[in-house]
Write a protein that holds these residues in place. Structure first.
Motif, PDB file in Angstrom:
ATOM      1  N   GLU A 274     -62.621  22.276  -9.163  1.00  0.00           N
ATOM      2  CA  GLU A 274     -62.603  23.624  -8.699  1.00  0.00           C
ATOM      3  C   GLU A 274     -61.481  23.984  -8.026  1.00  0.00           C
ATOM      4  O   GLU A 274     -61.037  25.214  -7.841  1.00  0.00           O
ATOM      5  CB  GLU A 274     -63.739  24.066  -8.236  1.00  0.00           C
ATOM      6  CG  GLU A 274     -65.215  23.890  -9.190  1.00  0.00           C
ATOM      7  CD  GLU A 274     -66.690  24.111  -8.408  1.00  0.00           C
ATOM      8  OE1 GLU A 274     -66.480  25.394  -7.862  1.00  0.00           O
ATOM      9  OE2 GLU A 274     -67.265  23.219  -8.397  1.00  0.00           O
ATOM     10  N   GLU A 275     -60.697  23.122  -7.504  1.00  0.00           N
ATOM     11  CA  GLU A 275     -59.746  23.282  -6.539  1.00  0.00           C
ATOM     12  C   GLU A 275     -58.360  23.595  -7.376  1.00  0.00           C
ATOM     13  O   GLU A 275     -57.630  24.362  -6.884  1.00  0.00           O
ATOM     14  CB  GLU A 275     -59.175  21.858  -5.734  1.00  0.00           C
ATOM     15  CG  GLU A 275     -60.307  21.595  -4.791  1.00  0.00           C
ATOM     16  CD  GLU A 275     -59.887  20.213  -3.857  1.00  0.00           C
ATOM     17  OE1 GLU A 275     -59.072  19.603  -4.293  1.00  0.00           O
ATOM     18  OE2 GLU A 275     -60.990  19.643  -3.523  1.00  0.00           O
ATOM     19  N   ASP A 276     -58.314  23.264  -8.696  1.00  0.00           N
ATOM     20  CA  ASP A 276     -57.143  23.581  -9.716  1.00  0.00           C
ATOM     21  C   ASP A 276     -57.642  24.695 -10.408  1.00  0.00           C
ATOM     22  O   ASP A 276     -58.708  25.294 -10.424  1.00  0.00           O
ATOM     23  CB  ASP A 276     -57.047  22.369 -10.528  1.00  0.00           C
ATOM     24  CG  ASP A 276     -55.918  22.630 -11.316  1.00  0.00           C
ATOM     25  OD1 ASP A 276     -54.919  23.295 -10.989  1.00  0.00           O
ATOM     26  OD2 ASP A 276     -55.720  21.988 -12.466  1.00  0.00           O
ATOM     27  N   HIS A 277     -56.550  25.474 -10.939  1.00  0.00           N
ATOM     28  CA  HIS A 277     -57.143  26.745 -11.945  1.00  0.00           C
ATOM     29  C   HIS A 277     -57.739  26.144 -13.145  1.00  0.00           C
ATOM     30  O   HIS A 277     -57.269  25.220 -13.857  1.00  0.00           O
ATOM     31  CB  HIS A 277     -55.550  27.293 -12.461  1.00  0.00           C
ATOM     32  CG  HIS A 277     -55.772  28.276 -13.515  1.00  0.00           C
ATOM     33  ND1 HIS A 277     -56.359  29.432 -13.279  1.00  0.00           N
ATOM     34  CD2 HIS A 277     -55.473  28.168 -14.932  1.00  0.00           C
ATOM     35  CE1 HIS A 277     -56.392  30.047 -14.277  1.00  0.00           C
ATOM     36  NE2 HIS A 277     -55.894  29.443 -15.234  1.00  0.00           N
ATOM     37  N   ILE A 278     -58.787  26.945 -13.293  1.00  0.00           N
ATOM     38  CA  ILE A 278     -59.776  26.541 -14.370  1.00  0.00           C
ATOM     39  C   ILE A 278     -59.341  27.451 -15.485  1.00  0.00           C
ATOM     40  O   ILE A 278     -59.757  28.410 -15.488  1.00  0.00           O
ATOM     41  CB  ILE A 278     -61.171  26.654 -14.007  1.00  0.00           C
ATOM     42  CG1 ILE A 278     -61.498  25.835 -12.665  1.00  0.00           C
ATOM     43  CG2 ILE A 278     -62.047  26.019 -15.196  1.00  0.00           C
ATOM     44  CD1 ILE A 278     -63.141  26.015 -12.412  1.00  0.00           C
ATOM     45  N   ASP A 279     -59.143  26.667 -16.533  1.00  0.00           N
ATOM     46  CA  ASP A 279     -58.596  27.319 -17.786  1.00  0.00           C
ATOM     47  C   ASP A 279     -59.974  27.773 -18.446  1.00  0.00           C
ATOM     48  O   ASP A 279     -60.951  27.248 -18.425  1.00  0.00           O
ATOM     49  CB  ASP A 279     -57.861  26.586 -18.890  1.00  0.00           C
ATOM     50  CG  ASP A 279     -58.334  25.416 -19.171  1.00  0.00           C
ATOM     51  OD1 ASP A 279     -59.096  25.420 -20.283  1.00  0.00           O
ATOM     52  OD2 ASP A 279     -58.183  24.425 -18.561  1.00  0.00           O
ATOM     53  N   HIS A 280     -59.859  28.987 -19.287  1.00  0.00           N
ATOM     54  CA  HIS A 280     -61.180  29.367 -19.881  1.00  0.00           C
ATOM     55  C   HIS A 280     -62.043  28.508 -20.522  1.00  0.00           C
ATOM     56  O   HIS A 280     -63.170  28.384 -20.635  1.00  0.00           O
ATOM     57  CB  HIS A 280     -60.869  30.723 -20.655  1.00  0.00           C
ATOM     58  CG  HIS A 280     -61.932  31.344 -21.126  1.00  0.00           C
ATOM     59  ND1 HIS A 280     -62.578  31.163 -22.682  1.00  0.00           N
ATOM     60  CD2 HIS A 280     -62.871  32.369 -20.834  1.00  0.00           C
ATOM     61  CE1 HIS A 280     -63.621  31.682 -22.896  1.00  0.00           C
ATOM     62  NE2 HIS A 280     -63.891  32.458 -21.813  1.00  0.00           N
ATOM     63  N   GLU A 281     -61.226  27.544 -21.339  1.00  0.00           N
ATOM     64  CA  GLU A 281     -61.891  26.605 -22.573  1.00  0.00           C
ATOM     65  C   GLU A 281     -62.666  25.500 -21.479  1.00  0.00           C
ATOM     66  O   GLU A 281     -63.472  24.955 -22.138  1.00  0.00           O
ATOM     67  CB  GLU A 281     -60.901  25.831 -23.205  1.00  0.00           C
ATOM     68  CG  GLU A 281     -60.288  26.917 -24.294  1.00  0.00           C
ATOM     69  CD  GLU A 281     -59.353  27.974 -23.672  1.00  0.00           C
ATOM     70  OE1 GLU A 281     -58.766  27.611 -22.478  1.00  0.00           O
ATOM     71  OE2 GLU A 281     -59.069  28.765 -24.292  1.00  0.00           O
ATOM     72  N   SER A 282     -62.466  25.430 -20.165  1.00  0.00           N
ATOM     73  CA  SER A 282     -62.916  24.136 -19.520  1.00  0.00           C
ATOM     74  C   SER A 282     -64.213  24.801 -18.723  1.00  0.00           C
ATOM     75  O   SER A 282     -64.840  23.818 -18.136  1.00  0.00           O
ATOM     76  CB  SER A 282     -61.733  23.618 -18.470  1.00  0.00           C
ATOM     77  OG  SER A 282     -60.813  23.284 -19.018  1.00  0.00           O
ATOM     78  N   TYR A 283     -64.690  26.086 -18.828  1.00  0.00           N
ATOM     79  CA  TYR A 283     -65.585  26.023 -18.052  1.00  0.00           C
ATOM     80  C   TYR A 283     -66.893  25.813 -18.739  1.00  0.00           C
ATOM     81  O   TYR A 283     -67.800  25.542 -18.072  1.00  0.00           O
ATOM     82  CB  TYR A 283     -65.876  27.907 -18.007  1.00  0.00           C
ATOM     83  CG  TYR A 283     -65.327  28.447 -16.937  1.00  0.00           C
ATOM     84  CD1 TYR A 283     -65.495  28.587 -15.521  1.00  0.00           C
ATOM     85  CD2 TYR A 283     -63.786  28.953 -17.056  1.00  0.00           C
ATOM     86  CE1 TYR A 283     -65.065  29.048 -14.372  1.00  0.00           C
ATOM     87  CE2 TYR A 283     -63.151  29.766 -16.135  1.00  0.00           C
ATOM     88  CZ  TYR A 283     -63.647  29.654 -14.628  1.00  0.00           C
ATOM     89  OH  TYR A 283     -63.112  30.254 -13.699  1.00  0.00           O
ATOM     90  N   ALA A 284     -66.957  25.836 -20.007  1.00  0.00           N
ATOM     91  CA  ALA A 284     -68.409  25.383 -20.625  1.00  0.00           C
ATOM     92  C   ALA A 284     -68.227  23.866 -20.484  1.00  0.00           C
ATOM     93  O   ALA A 284     -69.439  23.745 -20.153  1.00  0.00           O
ATOM     94  CB  ALA A 284     -68.206  25.428 -22.141  1.00  0.00           C
ATOM     95  N   GLU A 285     -67.301  23.094 -20.317  1.00  0.00           N
ATOM     96  CA  GLU A 285     -67.466  21.672 -20.128  1.00  0.00           C
ATOM     97  C   GLU A 285     -67.892  21.500 -18.855  1.00  0.00           C
ATOM     98  O   GLU A 285     -68.585  20.504 -18.283  1.00  0.00           O
ATOM     99  CB  GLU A 285     -66.361  21.026 -20.614  1.00  0.00           C
ATOM    100  CG  GLU A 285     -66.245  19.612 -20.427  1.00  0.00           C
ATOM    101  CD  GLU A 285     -64.967  18.908 -21.159  1.00  0.00           C
ATOM    102  OE1 GLU A 285     -65.074  17.640 -21.440  1.00  0.00           O
ATOM    103  OE2 GLU A 285     -63.845  19.595 -21.434  1.00  0.00           O
ATOM    104  N   LEU A 286     -67.260  22.173 -17.796  1.00  0.00           N
ATOM    105  CA  LEU A 286     -67.676  21.956 -16.469  1.00  0.00           C
ATOM    106  C   LEU A 286     -69.255  22.528 -15.993  1.00  0.00           C
ATOM    107  O   LEU A 286     -69.810  21.792 -15.597  1.00  0.00           O
ATOM    108  CB  LEU A 286     -66.924  23.053 -15.652  1.00  0.00           C
ATOM    109  CG  LEU A 286     -66.638  22.880 -14.044  1.00  0.00           C
ATOM    110  CD1 LEU A 286     -66.184  21.609 -13.679  1.00  0.00           C
ATOM    111  CD2 LEU A 286     -65.949  23.971 -13.519  1.00  0.00           C
TER     112      LEU A 286
END
Length: 749
Positions: A274-286
């Motif tokens: 979460e400290e880095d920029h989260i790209d849109h595609e990574s939210y689901a995986e997170l």
């Protein structure tokens, strides 16, 4: 020789490109001497002229002529190419590069070759870029162009060519920076060759090439993919504080910890993500990973961040529901399903309600799960086969209520989702979930006919339905199937006779089916015979049969019979269908009864057409009856404006004012939701005017007759009634009396 090769390659590229590059030109203004400012001016010309449909070379040539023989600074052109490339206008940038080579503006340097290589690869493809690379002299093939070629091969995952290019760079001594090493590491990572990654890293150390952030991130992802936690943690500890972990790297490392059962370390790594920029595609995986390693608060925190992106999709919802159910938060999943996903407007994803239904079942909420499954299957947005859903519904020993399935199949039929309904019906039958009734077979027969066709329906009736199940509902369904086409009239008649033998002609439905077929075939005699048979069996015709009988009589112009039944059935609340009204109207028109046709037709367009025909046939002899008919018909069709216009043009028949005509409009205005007093008064005012005009014409005619025949007659008393209701007595000769009447009547108007 080098220039000749480049010019030849430029011409081949131009010939290869099928897209015309179009720009406008400017003719005014002078160019400053500053390269960056001059380039900006040229670029602004190209930008402003982008809709002018003039070739870009004309802009460049005009700009060149404006230099008036001065030496052109190559930096201006190079900056222009760079700006066009950075704004994703690769074709235009390549066109400028072509022009630069054609006019030999300068001796090309390594950066020119590299930029041109990248443009060609982007616009024309890798094969053309390879041809260009071969045309570049070897002494001009620097590190940059080799690295660009290597990157193309790694992106294409062409292992052989990438390794060959990397080997050439090694032999020439061009492996001086991390970039080519990183390209090879990325390629080996994508093809799962961890040992090759270690070799690349060793070579970097041997050649004293410093690792950069990308090198470390790639290596960490490689170690995470093979769950080598020791190597992963050692490398991270060495570079901690020096490099930045990328989002995908942190996620891969968290997965590695989860595979090893280290939920605490996995959560720590996710928090670092979460400290880095989260790209849109990574939210689901997170969201998914927090469901395995974190708490509900973590999932909701990420979900709130995800919603702020305003780019929610089904992948995110699936990840959220899966995680909430893993964390035993069924209520939260249910609330978000109905309050957020159900009304989100996203494409229907059958996996999402299936996830929630599974959560209900795990909690023993079987009825909730069943209701959700039924609602999902009914959803018209779900067009895919429902077999997977049905299997999910029936697995794990779940008892499927017969009433649920019958209601579901009926609802799907009612909404014309026949393929889904047939799939559900077949699934019930094949799995013997409950005992089937004849009505179940009838429903499936109907579905097979609609989805698979008549041949398959007949096969099902003959081979799959036992005789003891062929009751009234099954035969009635089969009869309906046959009566849909005149091609199967023989089979329809045979089935009808069979039903009569079996004593199944107990209500109007089978008669309805056969009469509808005969009506469409214009077989009036057969329709009337069936109507008589219904009377013999004391079966009252329903509204559908009444309409069929009236239509078939209209089709063959059996007017007397048609009107007889119409009068008889109107007493039984007959409701005429549109097709019936139009058929009757055509029959009336054919026999010359235009006014009757006007009264019965269902179309405003037809009313006006028939009215025009009536006026043409009755020039100078228009009747009050005609106006009554057309106004009544237009009001029935809610064309109040048209009815008002017809009333305005109405001229009462001689000596006869028909008060029923204005009454039609007045009644309609009074019936409107908002009483239209103004229009009502207008109609009444116009009616009085038409009435007075009629009376005046009457008096004039009387006066003319009396004056012509009665001059010289003695004194007589005469009572004169004025239009205002006042009565006067006139004494005098008849001629004088007549004259007085005329004057009195005239003055009263």
């Amino acid at each position: 020789m080098m220039s000749h090769n480049l010019q030849h390659h430029t011409r081949s590229i131009l010939a290869h490109s099928s897209r015309t590059l179009l720009f406008c030109s400017y003719t005014n203004g002078t160019l400053p001497s500053s390269p960056r400012h001059s380039t900006t001016t040229l670029h602004s010309r190209i930008e402003a002229a982008s809709e002018g449909k003039t070739a870009i070379t004309r802009v460049l040539e005009q700009w060149r002529r404006q230099q008036k023989g001065k030496q052109i600074n190559p930096s201006m052109v190079r900056v222009l190419v760079e700006e066009l490339r950075d704004s994703q206008r690769f074709r235009q940038a390549l066109e400028v590069s072509d022009w630069m080579i054609e006019h030999k503006l300068c001796n090309l340097i390594h950066e020119d070759f590299t930029a041109r290589f990248c443009l060609i690869e982007n616009v024309l493809g890798l094969k053309e870029a390879e041809k260009f690379f071969e045309s570049v002299p070897e002494n001009q093939r620097g590190e940059a162009i080799y690295t660009a070629l290597l990157n193309c091969y790694t992106v294409k995952k062409d292992l052989v060519k990438a390794e060959g290019t990397f080997k050439n760079m090694r032999e020439i001594g061009l492996l001086l920076k991390p970039l080519p090493y990183n390209s090879m590491m990325s390629l080996y990572f994508s093809v799962r060759k961890r040992d090759k990654v270690d070799e690349i890293m060793r070579e970097m150390k041997e050649n004293n090439v410093q690792f950069d952030t990308l090198t470390v991130n790639i290596a960490l992802r490689v170690y995470a993919s093979v769950s080598d936690l020791l190597a992963m943690e050692k490398l991270l500890a060495h570079w901690e504080g020096t490099i930045t972990l990328h989002c995908l790297t942190s996620l891969d490392m968290a997965k590695a910890y989860l595979r090893n059962g280290s939920k605490v370390k996995a959560r720590e790594m996710l928090l670092r993500t979460e400290e880095d920029h989260i790209d849109h595609e990574s939210y689901a995986e997170l969201l998914t990973l927090y469901g395995e390693a974190g708490e509900r608060e973590d999932v909701y925190r990420i979900w709130d961040l995800y919603k702020m992106t305003e780019k929610q999709d089904n992948d995110g919802f699936r990840a959220l529901f899966g995680s909430l159910l893993k964390l035993d938060d069924l209520n939260g999943a249910e609330e978000i399903y109905y309050n957020e996903w159900d009304g989100s407007g996203l494409d229907f994803d059958v996996r999402i309600p299936t996830i929630l239904a599974s959560g209900y079942r795990e909690k023993g909420l079987v009825k909730k799960a069943d209701k959700l499954m039924i609602k999902t299957i009914r959803n018209e947005k779900m067009v895919r086969p429902i077999g997977q859903l049905l299997e999910e519904w029936g697995k794990k020993g779940n008892l499927v209520e017969p009433s649920y399935m019958r209601e579901l199949i009926k609802d799907l039929c009612d909404s014309k989702q026949y393929p889904k309904a047939l799939e559900a019906s077949t699934w019930v039958s094949e799995r013997n979930l409950f005992a089937l009734f004849p009505e179940d077979y009838a429903a499936r027969l109907h579905l097979i006919d609609n989805v698979l066709g008549l041949e398959q329906a007949e096969k099902f009736f003959n081979c799959s339905i036992t005789e003891n199940m062929k009751n009234y509902s099954v035969y009635s369904t089969l009869l309906t199937t046959y009566t849909r086409s005149s091609k199967t009239v023989d089979k329809a008649e045979a089935t009808f006779e069979k039903m009569e033998e079996l004593g199944f002609l107990l209500n109007s439905t089978p008669f309805n089916s056969v009469i509808s077929l005969y009506s469409e075939m214009r077989k009036r005699s057969k329709v009337m015979k069936l109507l008589e048979k219904m009377k013999e069996k004391n079966i009252e015709p329903d509204n559908v049969i009444m309409n069929h009988v009236l239509r078939v009589n209209a089709y063959v112009s059996a007017m007397e019979c048609m009107e007889k039944y119409k009068r008889e059935w109107e007493e039984n609340n007959l409701k005429l269908e549109v097709r019936t009204m139009d058929a009757i109207a055509k029959a009336y028109e054919a026999e010359g009864s235009i006014l009757k046709a006007i009264e019965i037709t269902s179309s405003k367009k037809e009313v006006y057409r028939l009215w025009d025909a009536y006026k043409k046939d009755n020039v100078g002899d228009m009747s009050n009856e005609g106006y009554r008919s057309v106004i009544r018909s237009l009001l029935k069709l809610d064309d109040v404006k048209g009815a008002q216009e017809i009333f305005n043009e109405w001229e009462p028949e001689r000596y006869e004012f028909d008060s029923r005509i204005p009454s039609l409009l007045i009644s309609r205005y009074c019936e409107e939701e908002k009483y239209n007093e103004v229009k009502t008064r207008d109609v009444m005012k116009l009616s009085r005017k038409k009435r007075r005009g009629l009376q005046f014409e009457l008096f004039k005619d009387v006066c003319v007759i009396l004056t012509a025949t009665s001059f010289g007659v003695g004194f007589v008393p005469c009572m004169v009634s004025l239009c205002g209701g006042e009565t006067i007595t006139v004494w005098g000769s008849l001629a004088v009396v007549v004259t007085g009447i005329v004057l009195a009547v005239t003055n009263s108007f």
